[in-house]
Design an enzyme around this catalytic site. Structure first.
Site, PDB file in Angstrom:
ATOM      1  N   HIS A 130       0.841  -1.190   0.035  1.00  0.00           N
ATOM      2  CA  HIS A 130      -0.065   0.146   0.035  1.00  0.00           C
ATOM      3  C   HIS A 130       0.881   1.155  -0.062  1.00  0.00           C
ATOM      4  O   HIS A 130       0.772   2.076  -1.165  1.00  0.00           O
ATOM      5  CB  HIS A 130      -1.163   0.010   1.188  1.00  0.00           C
ATOM      6  CG  HIS A 130      -1.552   1.244   1.476  1.00  0.00           C
ATOM      7  ND1 HIS A 130      -2.318   2.031   0.681  1.00  0.00           N
ATOM      8  CD2 HIS A 130      -1.592   1.938   2.720  1.00  0.00           C
ATOM      9  CE1 HIS A 130      -2.856   2.885   1.128  1.00  0.00           C
ATOM     10  NE2 HIS A 130      -2.038   3.292   2.364  1.00  0.00           N
TER      11      HIS A 130
ATOM     12  N   HIS B  22       4.162   6.583   5.581  1.00  0.00           N
ATOM     13  CA  HIS B  22       2.731   7.524   6.072  1.00  0.00           C
ATOM     14  C   HIS B  22       2.041   6.780   7.123  1.00  0.00           C
ATOM     15  O   HIS B  22       1.150   7.462   8.019  1.00  0.00           O
ATOM     16  CB  HIS B  22       2.111   7.996   4.893  1.00  0.00           C
ATOM     17  CG  HIS B  22       1.090   6.937   4.461  1.00  0.00           C
ATOM     18  ND1 HIS B  22       1.351   6.197   3.292  1.00  0.00           N
ATOM     19  CD2 HIS B  22      -0.324   6.516   4.644  1.00  0.00           C
ATOM     20  CE1 HIS B  22       0.248   5.394   3.126  1.00  0.00           C
ATOM     21  NE2 HIS B  22      -0.661   5.662   3.850  1.00  0.00           N
TER      22      HIS B  22
ATOM     23  N   GLU C 220       0.974   5.635  12.868  1.00  0.00           N
ATOM     24  CA  GLU C 220      -0.336   5.362  13.302  1.00  0.00           C
ATOM     25  C   GLU C 220      -0.457   3.891  13.657  1.00  0.00           C
ATOM     26  O   GLU C 220      -1.256   3.593  14.460  1.00  0.00           O
ATOM     27  CB  GLU C 220      -1.312   5.679  12.195  1.00  0.00           C
ATOM     28  CG  GLU C 220      -1.790   6.970  12.341  1.00  0.00           C
ATOM     29  CD  GLU C 220      -2.959   7.110  13.346  1.00  0.00           C
ATOM     30  OE1 GLU C 220      -2.474   7.888  14.229  1.00  0.00           O
ATOM     31  OE2 GLU C 220      -4.042   7.135  13.018  1.00  0.00           O
ATOM     32  N   ASP C 221      -0.131   3.132  12.665  1.00  0.00           N
ATOM     33  CA  ASP C 221      -0.134   1.524  12.414  1.00  0.00           C
ATOM     34  C   ASP C 221       0.835   0.685  13.250  1.00  0.00           C
ATOM     35  O   ASP C 221       0.748  -0.582  13.209  1.00  0.00           O
ATOM     36  CB  ASP C 221      -0.625   1.317  11.373  1.00  0.00           C
ATOM     37  CG  ASP C 221      -1.865   1.929  10.932  1.00  0.00           C
ATOM     38  OD1 ASP C 221      -2.682   2.574  11.902  1.00  0.00           O
ATOM     39  OD2 ASP C 221      -2.301   1.846   9.723  1.00  0.00           O
TER      40      ASP C 221
ATOM     41  N   ASP D  34      -2.826   8.404  -0.891  1.00  0.00           N
ATOM     42  CA  ASP D  34      -3.504   7.226  -0.123  1.00  0.00           C
ATOM     43  C   ASP D  34      -4.798   6.819  -0.437  1.00  0.00           C
ATOM     44  O   ASP D  34      -5.128   5.863  -0.359  1.00  0.00           O
ATOM     45  CB  ASP D  34      -3.189   7.753   1.452  1.00  0.00           C
ATOM     46  CG  ASP D  34      -3.494   7.068   2.502  1.00  0.00           C
ATOM     47  OD1 ASP D  34      -3.282   5.697   2.231  1.00  0.00           O
ATOM     48  OD2 ASP D  34      -4.336   7.418   3.272  1.00  0.00           O
TER      49      ASP D  34
ATOM     50  N   ASP E  20     -21.484  10.486 -27.484  1.00  0.00           N
ATOM     51  CA  ASP E  20     -21.061  10.272 -28.957  1.00  0.00           C
ATOM     52  C   ASP E  20     -20.243  11.813 -29.416  1.00  0.00           C
ATOM     53  O   ASP E  20     -20.737  12.264 -30.258  1.00  0.00           O
ATOM     54  CB  ASP E  20     -22.165  10.170 -29.900  1.00  0.00           C
ATOM     55  CG  ASP E  20     -22.782   8.747 -29.860  1.00  0.00           C
ATOM     56  OD1 ASP E  20     -22.024   7.981 -29.442  1.00  0.00           O
ATOM     57  OD2 ASP E  20     -23.994   8.556 -30.106  1.00  0.00           O
TER      58      ASP E  20
HETATM   59 MN    MN Z   1      -2.581   4.647   4.113  1.00  0.00          MN
END
Ligand code: MN
Length: 718
Positions: A65, A89, A93-94, A156, A276
């Site tokens: 990702h 990024h 946070e994770d 993101d 068209d």
């Molecule tokens: Mn992300």
């Protein structure tokens, strides 16, 4: 083996499981030097280790990702800091990774960007109202200190949309709506067309899956037929240009689904009308070639009247430049042609991001803010003095906001000026809320009411029935709404009290003069009220209680006694507010003039004598406080006052005459001159002069001070 491939082979574990890294490094190699690519590779190693063991909903390793996000930015040729921040990024946070580690390994700039993205992730959008979406977009832009943060965030979001298929239906719809409401408009605002288009199509696809399917199917069908025609006409354009010796690239252009959908929905058009249409983009090397190519295609097919737009001479507000024309093609089918230079094409696709594109020769000392300003000023320049200044102004306000945006507990967004406190928030929600505030919580913790708010916080006000605003709030409340409401409340509160007080003060003053309110009687009172231009006795009492009117003076007025029995009404008597009907004079000890801070002394037999607050005589008079009254100057009085100044001058012949001439030149009359003292080489002179007000006096003193023979000019309190 090239540098990127070589680097890849050395990365631990990366060569076996590519994760898109190879493509990224190849892209970077096309515009970044090796040293920068090495830094990006290091960020990858860090990120891959941090996300180790995590997977995406699709089942892929998580690191795919951030690498995809970085790829998107690399396609826009963004600088290496933005690319590294994209790779990192989600780490703070994770994962266990900390901002400190990132600062240490990759520098403060990358860390700031990562931190910015993490903060944006923490705010959540709840409401569906259009106005709230607008506020939320502004909030997001207000929170970022560096435009690259929003670029990472948009990339993101794009990748999350691209991989949205693996999510549950409800979540898909929510994220899709948010993308259409928040992110696509931000991309549009910043002129980043390529992101806007992709975000819109993906948002459309997941928010309205059925409509998307029908539309794309119909489109595909017509495209099968179209493709041949587009190919043939492109070829025709190319040949014609080669014959003329023009170097150009011709691209058959496909409309994006969401724009077709919107056209159908908004203009109630049939699919065939919208679809068209055959689109072409011709990209050339310079501006003059644009116009040559325009002439050439107009020669090949007849142009449709009224459809030619010169966005090169008059660019669109977000900096977009191009020539647009529509031609009657074979069998009268419309051909839409865009003609622009490579540079215009790049700006059209990347907008503000084009200012972060890596340029080897440009110094990187420009701050993010400065570059955003550069972009804006470029836009402004392109626009000239056009009608779009207002739009530009609003983009500028979005990028450099003086407002903050905070949430109510229900998720509504309240905009406030910078520096606003919880009390401002309370009054912004509702005056009643403000008036009953007793405490406040920010993000669920109690804080002092004077706490200043920051973007994205959730603020909760704790109210109590019967609570009252505290006058002390005026020391920190910022908004006019809060301040006015607090003052209003204070006034209402005081009103009752002051009427009471005023009544007692007046009665006492009347008794000093051997009378009383009762003895004055209703008749005299109502006549006096009328004379004073007041509404009723309550208003008179209130003014007395608030000190806006003076009780002893009013008492004399009611009884019709001026000093020595005469009530003069010359205009000169009215220059001090509240002294109607009294004799006013100005003390000769301190010479007060209009604008000075003054007090009034109630002298028996001489009415009110006005002294300056700095006057030495005030000390004696303070022993009798009941004789002193607060007075203030009426506005717009047009009178001359006597004032005194002192000068120290050199003992030279003619000095006195020179000073006198300067004073006269300043528009003032000299009433009196006195020699206060004479020393060996200097003299002290005192002038009594006539002036209008403090400004006039100051001007004269400045003029005198500038004279070569004058050492000092001053105004004293006697
Ligand atoms: Mn992300």
């Amino acid at each position: 083996m090239d540098y990127a491939a070589n680097l890849l082979s050395k990365l631990p574990g990366a060569s076996k499981r590519d994760h898109g890294l190879r493509h990224l490094l190849d892209t970077l190699a096309s515009y970044l030097p090796d040293t920068k690519i090495k830094q990006v590779a290091d960020a990858y190693t860090f990120g891959a280790a941090a996300h180790k063991g995590q997977t995406r909903k699709t089942g892929e390793p998580y690191i795919t990702h951030p690498v995809a996000v970085a790829q998107e930015l690399a396609d826009m040729r963004l600088d290496s800091e933005a690319i590294m921040a994209a790779i990192l990024h989600d780490t703070v946070e994770d994962t266990d990774a900390t901002l400190e580690e990132i600062t240490e390994q990759f520098g403060g700039e990358v860390a700031l960007l990562v931190d910015g993205v993490s903060k944006l992730d923490q705010i959540k959008f709840h409401s569906r109202a259009e106005a709230q979406a607008e506020s939320f977009r502004k909030m997001m832009l207000a929170m970022i200190e560096d435009i690259r943060v929003i670029l990472v965030k948009l990339a993101d979001r794009l990748h999350n949309m691209q991989t949205l298929g693996a999510m549950p239906v409800e979540k898909k719809r929510r994220i899709a709506r948010e993308t259409l409401d928040i992110y696509a408009p931000i991309a549009n605002r910043l002129g980043i067309n390529r992101l806007k288009v992709e975000l819109e199509d993906l948002g459309f696809r997941y928010l309205y899956p059925m409509r998307y399917r029908v539309l794309s199917k119909a489109l595909k069908k017509s495209k099968g037929n179209q493709r041949q025609i587009v190919k043939r006409i492109s070829e025709e354009f190319r040949n014609a240009m080669t014959e003329e010796g023009l170097d150009a690239e011709v691209i058959g252009r496909e409309k994006h689904l969401y724009s077709i959908y919107k056209k159908m929905a908004e203009k109630k058009r049939l699919l065939s009308d919208v679809v068209d249409v055959y689109g072409f983009r011709i990209i050339v090397k310079d501006v003059s070639t644009c116009y040559q190519v325009l002439g050439l295609v107009h020669g090949l097919y007849k142009p449709m009247p009224g459809r030619f737009k010169d966005y090169i001479a008059i660019p669109r507000v977000n900096g977009y430049q191009s020539l647009h024309t529509t031609l009657f093609g074979p069998k009268s089918m419309p051909l839409e042609v865009q003609i622009r230079t490579q540079n215009m094409d790049r700006v059209a696709e990347s907008g503000v991001a084009s200012h972060w594109q890596y340029k080897a020769d440009s110094p990187i000392d420009a701050t993010p803010q400065r570059r955003a300003r550069e972009w804006l000023s470029n836009l402004a320049e392109l626009q000239g003095s056009g009608s779009s200044e207002e739009f530009l102004e609003s983009v500028k306000v979005d990028l450099f906001p003086d407002r903050i945006y905070v949430f109510t507990p229900k998720g509504d967004i309240i905009p406030l000026p910078k520096g606003a406190t919880t009390v401002d928030f309370a009054y912004a929600v509702h005056t009643d809320v403000g008036n009953r505030t007793v405490a406040a919580k920010i993000d669920r913790s109690l804080v002092p009411l004077r706490t200043q708010l920051a973007n994205g916080q959730t603020v909760e006000i704790i109210k109590r029935r019967g609570a009252k605003p505290n006058p002390n709030w005026l020391t920190f409340a910022r908004t006019a709404k809060a301040r006015t409401a607090i003052r209003q409340h204070m006034r209402n509160l005081r009103k009752g009290e002051s009427v009471d007080l005023g009544k007692r003060l007046l009665d006492r003053s009347l008794k000093d003069l051997g009378s009383s309110l009762r003895k004055v009687g209703k008749l005299r009172m109502s006549a006096a009220i009328e004379e004073l231009g007041l509404k009723d006795t309550a208003q008179l009492f209130e003014q007395l209680g608030l000190g806006e009117r003076i009780a002893p003076l009013t008492a004399r007025f009611l009884l019709g006694v001026g000093e020595d029995g005469d009530v003069t009404n010359e205009p000169a008597n009215l220059v001090i507010a509240g002294t109607e009907g009294m004799v006013v004079s100005y003390a000769k000890c301190c010479y007060p003039i209009q604008g000075d801070d003054v007090m009034g002394y109630l002298s028996s037999g001489r009415g009110v004598i006005i002294h300056r607050n700095c006057c030495g005589n005030l000390i004696n008079f303070r022993k009798q406080p009941e004789k002193w009254i607060a007075v203030s100057w009426e506005k717009d009085i047009n009178l001359e006052f006597s004032s005194q100044i002192q000068t120290d001058t050199l003992n030279k012949p003619g000095v006195l005459a020179e000073v006198a001439a300067t004073i006269a030149d300043g528009g003032s009359n000299i009433e009196q001159v006195e020699v206060l003292g004479r020393h060996e080489d200097c003299s002290m002179l005192s002038f009594i002069i006539q002036v209008r007000d403090r400004n006039h006096l100051a001007q004269i003193m400045r003029d005198v001070r500038k004279m070569s023979n004058v050492i000092r000019v001053s105004r004293d309190c006697a």
